[in-house]
Scaffold this motif. Structure first.
Motif, PDB file in Angstrom:
ATOM      1  N   ASP A   1     -12.655  10.802   0.972  1.00 51.73           N
ATOM      2  CA  ASP A   1     -12.441   9.926  -0.186  1.00 51.73           C
ATOM      3  C   ASP A   1     -13.178  10.456  -1.415  1.00 51.73           C
ATOM      4  OD1 ASP A   1     -10.842   8.242   1.210  1.00 51.73           O
ATOM      5  OD2 ASP A   1     -12.323   6.661   1.494  1.00 51.73           O
TER       6      ASP A   1
ATOM      7  N   GLN B   1      -5.518  -0.203   3.832  1.00 54.46           N
ATOM      8  CA  GLN B   1      -5.961   0.959   3.049  1.00 54.46           C
ATOM      9  C   GLN B   1      -7.450   0.941   2.681  1.00 54.46           C
ATOM     10  OE1 GLN B   1      -4.275   1.450  -0.844  1.00 54.46           O
ATOM     11  NE2 GLN B   1      -6.060   2.699  -1.278  1.00 54.46           N
TER      12      GLN B   1
ATOM     13  N   GLU C   1      -0.602   9.985   5.214  1.00 57.33           N
ATOM     14  CA  GLU C   1      -0.499   9.671   3.785  1.00 57.33           C
ATOM     15  C   GLU C   1       0.701  10.334   3.096  1.00 57.33           C
ATOM     16  OE1 GLU C   1      -5.049   8.501   2.556  1.00 57.33           O
ATOM     17  OE2 GLU C   1      -4.220  10.366   1.809  1.00 57.33           O
TER      18      GLU C   1
ATOM     19  N   SER D   1      -4.812   5.189  12.318  1.00 58.16           N
ATOM     20  CA  SER D   1      -4.801   4.799  10.903  1.00 58.16           C
ATOM     21  C   SER D   1      -3.904   3.588  10.652  1.00 58.16           C
ATOM     22  CB  SER D   1      -4.418   5.964  10.002  1.00 58.16           C
ATOM     23  OG  SER D   1      -3.152   6.410  10.344  1.00 58.16           O
TER      24      SER D   1
ATOM     25  N   ARG E   1      -9.498   2.033   5.635  1.00 57.37           N
ATOM     26  CA  ARG E   1      -8.918   3.014   6.556  1.00 57.37           C
ATOM     27  C   ARG E   1      -9.838   4.217   6.796  1.00 57.37           C
ATOM     28  NH1 ARG E   1      -3.262   3.998   4.940  1.00 57.37           N
ATOM     29  NH2 ARG E   1      -3.019   1.899   5.766  1.00 57.37           N
TER      30      ARG E   1
ATOM     31  N   LEU F   1      -0.097   2.154  -6.378  1.00 60.22           N
ATOM     32  CA  LEU F   1      -1.254   2.804  -5.751  1.00 60.22           C
ATOM     33  C   LEU F   1      -2.483   2.643  -6.631  1.00 60.22           C
ATOM     34  CD1 LEU F   1       0.180   6.163  -4.332  1.00 60.22           C
ATOM     35  CD2 LEU F   1      -0.576   4.182  -3.042  1.00 60.22           C
TER      36      LEU F   1
ATOM     37  N   ASN G   1      -5.934   0.808  -5.831  1.00 57.94           N
ATOM     38  CA  ASN G   1      -7.184   1.562  -5.921  1.00 57.94           C
ATOM     39  C   ASN G   1      -8.253   0.736  -6.603  1.00 57.94           C
ATOM     40  OD1 ASN G   1      -8.852   3.829  -5.731  1.00 57.94           O
ATOM     41  ND2 ASN G   1      -8.364   4.402  -7.828  1.00 57.94           N
TER      42      ASN G   1
ATOM     43  N   ARG H   1      -2.201   9.810  -2.688  1.00 55.05           N
ATOM     44  CA  ARG H   1      -3.160   8.702  -2.663  1.00 55.05           C
ATOM     45  C   ARG H   1      -4.543   9.172  -3.126  1.00 55.05           C
ATOM     46  NH1 ARG H   1      -5.802   6.319   2.466  1.00 55.05           N
ATOM     47  NH2 ARG H   1      -7.177   4.812   1.548  1.00 55.05           N
TER      48      ARG H   1
ATOM     49  N   ASP I   1       0.869  -1.176   0.000  1.00 54.84           N
ATOM     50  CA  ASP I   1       0.000   0.000   0.000  1.00 54.84           C
ATOM     51  C   ASP I   1       0.901   1.219   0.000  1.00 54.84           C
ATOM     52  OD1 ASP I   1      -1.055   0.084   3.509  1.00 54.84           O
ATOM     53  OD2 ASP I   1       0.863   0.447   2.558  1.00 54.84           O
ATOM     54  N   GLU I   2       0.366   2.358   0.364  1.00 58.14           N
ATOM     55  CA  GLU I   2       1.142   3.587   0.227  1.00 58.14           C
ATOM     56  C   GLU I   2       2.393   3.573   1.076  1.00 58.14           C
ATOM     57  OE1 GLU I   2      -1.538   3.434   1.928  1.00 58.14           O
ATOM     58  OE2 GLU I   2      -1.417   4.637   3.733  1.00 58.14           O
TER      59      GLU I   2
END
Ligand SMILES: O[C@H]1[C@H](O)[C@@H](O)[C@H](O)[C@@H](O)[C@H]1O
Length: 562
Positions: free
Chosen positions: A120, A444, A175, A439, A447, A274, A278, A240, A37-38
């Motif tokens: 988001d 992800q 992030e 977090s 989150r 990423l 996604n 992100r 993930d990130e």
């Protein structure tokens, strides 16, 4: 359990080799996959780069929300004392004081439920900027209030802003932060927060005797809001978020500015990862995806355990009573006989700030679990002493008035204050700070929703405490109230002892492994210890080869292997 530990072991051994740069071609070595993930960005920076000024600026600007959270919840303690008869021409009742205080928590609770999803959908930055507008509207309503209800409405709207900021600011920081300092950067938000509370108390004391001083106090909150809004006009959102929106070029630009020495291909690779991640969130439309994340957080065992921990820690933070002191310490100290009660409150807020600073240094080195397990019993002990001291002060409530049988300021009054200060120190060291690391508990995909639930639990607790504390003092006496908080601190200690694993230095993937089939405290401690040793070994190796080498070395093998 045994099998899980042996699985960890083989991964540690391999991991240690990979991370120290000793790439191995032996076929029997298990290869640890970089965290998918990130965090990968952070892995790359951990081994190759310094923190860029760009990241520092972004962290600084985002954490202004932390400051506003602290300032806006902090000034109310002194404002309640100095408002006098300025609203409706009469002294506020305890009930009215509770409503004014609780309105901000209520507002924050409402927005924190939706803030994760809003971030988001519309982005972290626009949400934070929107919170700035709410802060301005809320502050203007309060500054111009001559009626109780206008004041309460202003506090509610300000609370909407606080709720958004309290969730998105740590999320934003996590992030953009390199992994090796992410824990600390998140604590920076808490430092701003407790610093904001301290400054609010300081300004409150300074404006104590000034006519309409409380209006100036509220007005001062406009300064950081305007600064944050202006800065964000020139700053980007997180990479992100851009990837989520399919704006890959923008994401790439932010990454390049954040990690100045990173070669282009590495940035590209990161964007690809990423992007793949996604798409991995199931659902054709945004709403379907949101629904799926809600399902996922409840049905995947590791997610659900993360949710239990996240919500429990935030609930504990509030139900151990700290904010009753934050919001009402002016009123309490006035009751126990201090004429300049606001000034005494500064010492309490100062202790909170200083020990958040201690937590800043301890959180990665000593570990989150250890500081929690030191903090909670300390709080419990201090609260018991406080309850005993209140017993001997023999405070009675006649209507809304508190009458101290032993006649104002006394030795027991000093015991109350000292125990509250000790309580503040233990609180800030552990439970005041650790829950905001929330977090890291969630992968992800869940989150946003996970941090929303946890933050909403925080504000629900804050709301309950703010709206019942003075009533509790009246109905079950101060002794009963503080004994109740002491009992909750003890139960919380048991919860943390049995259910909170050590997460310091762990990859997010590992957090999920730890939580997969239980809370696995023992395995988490073993893993965290191992990670610490690895880091120490890396640092030693870096020193050996010179720090410059450490920072400027080529992209790590670990990242290039994936
Ligand atoms: O972490 C913070 C901090 O401990 C503050 O002092 C408190 O007022 C907040 O409620 C809490 O979330």
């Amino acid at each position: 359990m045994a099998s899980q530990e042996s699985l960890f072991k083989s991964q540690f051994d391999d991991d240690a080799g990979v991370k120290s740069g000793s790439r191995s071609d032996e076929p029997d070595r298990i290869q640890i996959k970089p965290v998918n993930d990130e965090d990968d960005t952070s892995v790359m920076i951990t081994f190759n780069q310094k923190v860029s000024p760009f990241i520092i600026v972004l962290t600084f600007v985002a954490s202004i929300s932390g400051f506003m959270f602290g300032y806006d919840t902090g000034y109310i303690s002194s404002a309640l004392v100095s408002i006098g008869t300025d609203l409706d021409g009469k002294v506020l009742t305890y009930g009215e004081k509770e409503i004014i205080t609780a309105a901000t928590s209520l507002g924050a609770l409402i927005t924190s439920i939706v803030a994760g999803t809003a971030a988001d959908l519309w982005g972290r930055k626009p949400c934070l900027m929107f919170s700035n507008l709410l802060f301005v509207v809320g502050a203007v309503l309060q500054i111009s209030a001559h009626r109780f209800w206008q004041m309460a409405a202003g506090r509610l709207i300000m609370g909407f802003g606080v709720g958004i900021g309290s969730l998105i600011s740590p999320l934003f920081i996590s992030e953009i932060a390199p992994k090796n300092i992410r824990g600390r950067l998140t604590v920076i938000n808490s430092l701003w927060l407790t610093g904001g509370q301290l400054i609010a108390y300081g300004c409150g004391a300074g404006l104590d005797k000034v006519h309409n001083g409380w209006r100036i106090l509220v007005g001062l909150s406009l300064i950081p809001t305007v600064i944050q809004f202006t800065c964000f006009c020139f700053l980007p959102d997180t990479p992100r978020y851009y990837v989520m929106k399919g704006e890959l070029q923008k994401a790439s630009n932010v990454l390049s500015k954040s990690y100045v020495d990173a070669p282009e291909d590495l940035i590209e690779q990161k964007i690809k990862e990423l992007n793949a991640l996604n798409r991995a969130i199931p659902g054709d439309t945004v709403w379907e995806r949101i629904w799926n994340t809600i399902k996922e957080i409840h049905t995947v065992p590791s997610n659900f355990r993360a949710l239990i921990i996240g919500c429990a820690l935030q609930g504990i933070q509030q139900f151990c009573g700290w904010n009753s002191l934050m919001y009402f310490s002016g009123t309490i100290f006035q009751t126990v006989g201090f004429s300049n009660s606001t000034a005494v409150s500064i010492i309490v807020a100062g202790t909170n700030f200083i020990f958040t600073l201690v937590a800043f240094f301890a959180i990665d080195r000593i570990g989150r679990r250890v500081i929690l397990l030191i903090g909670l019993p300390g709080m419990c002990g201090a609260l018991i002493v406080c309850a005993i001291a209140f017993h001997f002060m023999d405070i009675q409530f006649k209507g809304t008035e508190a009458v101290v049988a032993n006649g104002g300021f006394s030795a027991w009054g000093i015991v109350v204050i000292v125990s509250i200060i000790v309580y503040a120190a233990f609180y800030a060291l552990g439970i005041g700070t650790v829950p905001w690391q929330q977090s890291e508990l969630f992968p992800q995909a869940v989150r946003g929703i996970g941090t929303s639930y946890s933050t909403a639990t925080n504000w629900s607790g804050s709301l309950v405490i703010a709206s019942t504390f003075l009533t509790m003092l009246q109905n079950i006496t101060p002794t009963g109230t503080f004994a109740f908080f002491a009992a909750l601190s003890f139960i919380s200690f048991l919860f943390c002892y049995f259910c909170y694993p050590e997460l310091s230095g762990l990859e997010l993937e590992e957090v999920q492994m730890i939580l997969a089939d239980g809370f696995n405290i023992k395995a988490s401690k073993t893993l965290a210890k191992k990670r610490k040793q690895q880091l120490a070994a890396q640092k030693a190796a870096a020193k050996h080869g010179g720090l410059e080498e450490f920072h400027k070395s080529k992209p790590s093998d670990e990242l290039m292997e994936c």
